[in-house]
Design a protein around this motif. Structure first.
Motif, PDB file in Angstrom:
ATOM      1  N   LEU A 212       0.802  -0.990   0.383  1.00  0.00           N
ATOM      2  CA  LEU A 212      -0.183   0.193  -0.232  1.00  0.00           C
ATOM      3  C   LEU A 212       0.957   1.207  -0.039  1.00  0.00           C
ATOM      4  O   LEU A 212       0.582   2.161  -0.543  1.00  0.00           O
ATOM      5  CB  LEU A 212      -1.078   0.351   0.868  1.00  0.00           C
ATOM      6  N   SER A 213       1.749   1.312   0.171  1.00  0.00           N
ATOM      7  CA  SER A 213       2.984   1.963   0.763  1.00  0.00           C
ATOM      8  C   SER A 213       3.228   3.153  -0.695  1.00  0.00           C
ATOM      9  O   SER A 213       3.728   3.765  -0.713  1.00  0.00           O
ATOM     10  CB  SER A 213       4.238   2.037   1.850  1.00  0.00           C
ATOM     11  N   HIS A 214       3.651   1.623  -2.143  1.00  0.00           N
ATOM     12  CA  HIS A 214       3.473   2.597  -2.576  1.00  0.00           C
ATOM     13  C   HIS A 214       2.573   3.715  -3.440  1.00  0.00           C
ATOM     14  O   HIS A 214       3.420   4.380  -4.315  1.00  0.00           O
ATOM     15  CB  HIS A 214       3.440   1.637  -4.297  1.00  0.00           C
ATOM     16  N   PHE A 215       1.720   3.479  -3.386  1.00  0.00           N
ATOM     17  CA  PHE A 215       0.512   4.545  -3.467  1.00  0.00           C
ATOM     18  C   PHE A 215      -0.481   5.542  -2.400  1.00  0.00           C
ATOM     19  O   PHE A 215      -0.917   6.287  -2.990  1.00  0.00           O
ATOM     20  CB  PHE A 215      -0.652   4.070  -4.834  1.00  0.00           C
ATOM     21  N   MET A 216       0.312   4.891  -1.285  1.00  0.00           N
ATOM     22  CA  MET A 216      -1.102   5.237  -0.111  1.00  0.00           C
ATOM     23  C   MET A 216       0.527   6.642   0.639  1.00  0.00           C
ATOM     24  O   MET A 216       1.084   6.520   0.830  1.00  0.00           O
ATOM     25  CB  MET A 216      -1.552   4.006   0.479  1.00  0.00           C
ATOM     26  N   LEU A 217      -0.483   8.078   0.543  1.00  0.00           N
ATOM     27  CA  LEU A 217       0.108   8.919   1.938  1.00  0.00           C
ATOM     28  C   LEU A 217      -0.372   8.889   3.135  1.00  0.00           C
ATOM     29  O   LEU A 217      -1.716   9.577   2.688  1.00  0.00           O
ATOM     30  CB  LEU A 217      -0.036  10.441   1.231  1.00  0.00           C
ATOM     31  N   ARG A 218      -0.658   8.265   4.324  1.00  0.00           N
ATOM     32  CA  ARG A 218      -0.915   7.955   5.221  1.00  0.00           C
ATOM     33  C   ARG A 218      -0.530   9.079   6.576  1.00  0.00           C
ATOM     34  O   ARG A 218       0.530   9.044   6.725  1.00  0.00           O
ATOM     35  CB  ARG A 218      -0.614   6.413   5.749  1.00  0.00           C
ATOM     36  N   ARG A 219      -0.861   9.470   6.738  1.00  0.00           N
ATOM     37  CA  ARG A 219      -0.799  11.095   8.412  1.00  0.00           C
ATOM     38  C   ARG A 219      -1.968  10.104   9.376  1.00  0.00           C
ATOM     39  O   ARG A 219      -3.069  10.749   9.582  1.00  0.00           O
ATOM     40  CB  ARG A 219      -1.613  12.109   7.714  1.00  0.00           C
ATOM     41  N   VAL A 220      -1.770   9.832  10.202  1.00  0.00           N
ATOM     42  CA  VAL A 220      -1.681   9.934  11.648  1.00  0.00           C
ATOM     43  C   VAL A 220      -2.057  11.765  12.335  1.00  0.00           C
ATOM     44  O   VAL A 220      -1.261  12.859  11.947  1.00  0.00           O
ATOM     45  CB  VAL A 220      -0.830   9.480  12.694  1.00  0.00           C
ATOM     46  N   ALA A 221      -2.804  11.261  13.383  1.00  0.00           N
ATOM     47  CA  ALA A 221      -3.360  12.662  14.021  1.00  0.00           C
ATOM     48  C   ALA A 221      -2.160  13.068  14.478  1.00  0.00           C
ATOM     49  O   ALA A 221      -1.628  14.222  14.832  1.00  0.00           O
ATOM     50  CB  ALA A 221      -3.708  12.560  15.519  1.00  0.00           C
TER      51      ALA A 221
END
Length: 327
Positions: A212-221
């Motif tokens: 998922l990290s190849h196309f997902m930009l994940r930002r946590v609180a």
């Protein structure tokens, strides 16, 4: 019916300007699609498309031309728009129009709502995604419990990246087996017992995270907290007029009904100050949410604010309000 299958039945006008779909022209604009007017024409067109050309009756050919012309008119209305905004719940009714318009970028807000592969909104969104050059999905709702909910949103953004979700004939290598811990289990007892597949688990989580990290930009609180304005808590002391305050006696404290009336009297004494505080925030152009313990106090605030200024409205929500009115 897939767009590619529909295209071979379309008249030349269906594709807009020659071989190219309608292209955005003129100044930038935003079009809000807030109705489902094309739905009946789209349904009629698609039903006729499913009939082979040589088997269509003259009446069906005429109906198809009429439906196509109506949809074409909707497409022409959008040809000068650069951005089209549509609610995902009604986008199914605008698929053919948006395909004619010629979208290049598809942005899907709240993409977690596309977790069901057979929902009408998901099917429509997939049709649009197939022709979009760029596809972007956003969501503030993390899907942490069941990897099965991730497959369809990911398949919309990156078609076939994870392959089929599941195939009972060839389960090995499918997304469900690889990442959902799919296994067979028996449900029911006795003669009603049967074996079914359960996809509610999770497996190979590190591998899933990596892919998922190849196309997902994940930002946590904790990563965005510094970008949010500081939370300000302010306690405002309110003086109650002597006419609205009572020093309860021990007898009153023992009687719940009398004590309730004393507290209500004190609460009513705060009304003028609370209304003034709310009006001050309204004058600053802010939206205000007021929580009240007593229904009558809340109703009084609404009455004071109703008609206070042009464009200012006050709404009262309480537990006795029917669901339809709350929505």
């Amino acid at each position: 019916v897939k767009p590619g299958e529909v295209a071979k039945w379309w008249p030349d006008a269906w594709r807009g300007l020659g071989d190219k779909p309608y292209s955005p022209k003129g100044p930038q604009g935003v079009v809000l699609l807030d109705g489902v007017a094309p739905a009946k024409w789209q349904d009629k067109f698609r039903k006729l498309v499913e009939i082979k050309e040589e088997k269509r009756t003259p009446e069906q050919v005429k109906e198809m031309a009429e439906a196509s012309a109506v949809l074409d008119d909707f497409g022409k209305e959008l040809q000068n728009a650069v951005v089209v905004i549509a609610h995902s719940a009604i986008v199914y009714a605008w698929v053919e129009v948006l395909l004619r318009w010629g979208l290049k970028v598809l942005i899907i807000d709240e993409i977690h709502e596309m977790s069901s592969f057979d929902a009408r909104r998901s099917i429509a969104t997939k049709e649009l995604a197939r022709v979009a050059v760029h596809r972007i999905g956003t969501s503030g709702t993390p899907m942490l419990n069941r990897p099965r909910d991730l497959h369809n949103p990911v398949d919309i953004l990156c078609p076939r990246r994870f392959g089929y979700f599941f195939s009972p004939n060839r389960p090995a290598g499918t997304y469900a087996v690889n990442f959902c811990g799919s296994h067979q289990k028996t449900v029911g007892v006795g003669p009603e017992a049967k074996t079914v597949w359960d996809h509610d688990g999770k497996s190979n989580e590190e591998l899933l995270h990596h892919r998922l990290s190849h196309f997902m930009l994940r930002r946590v609180a904790r990563e965005v907290d510094t970008q949010l304005p500081e939370l300000v808590r302010q306690i405002v002391d309110v003086k109650i007029a002597a006419t609205k305050s009572v020093m309860p006696t021990f007898d009153i404290l023992k009687d719940k009904a009398h004590l309730r009336r004393v507290l209500d009297l004190a609460a009513d004494g705060k009304l003028a100050q609370v209304v003034a505080l709310v009006k001050g925030h309204v004058d600053e152009g802010e939206k205000v949410l007021v929580f009240c313990h007593r229904q009558k106090f809340a109703e009084a605030i609404v009455n004071e604010l109703t008609g206070y200024a042009d464009g200012v409205g006050a709404t009262f929500i309480h537990g006795g309000l029917p669901t339809k009115e709350r929505e």
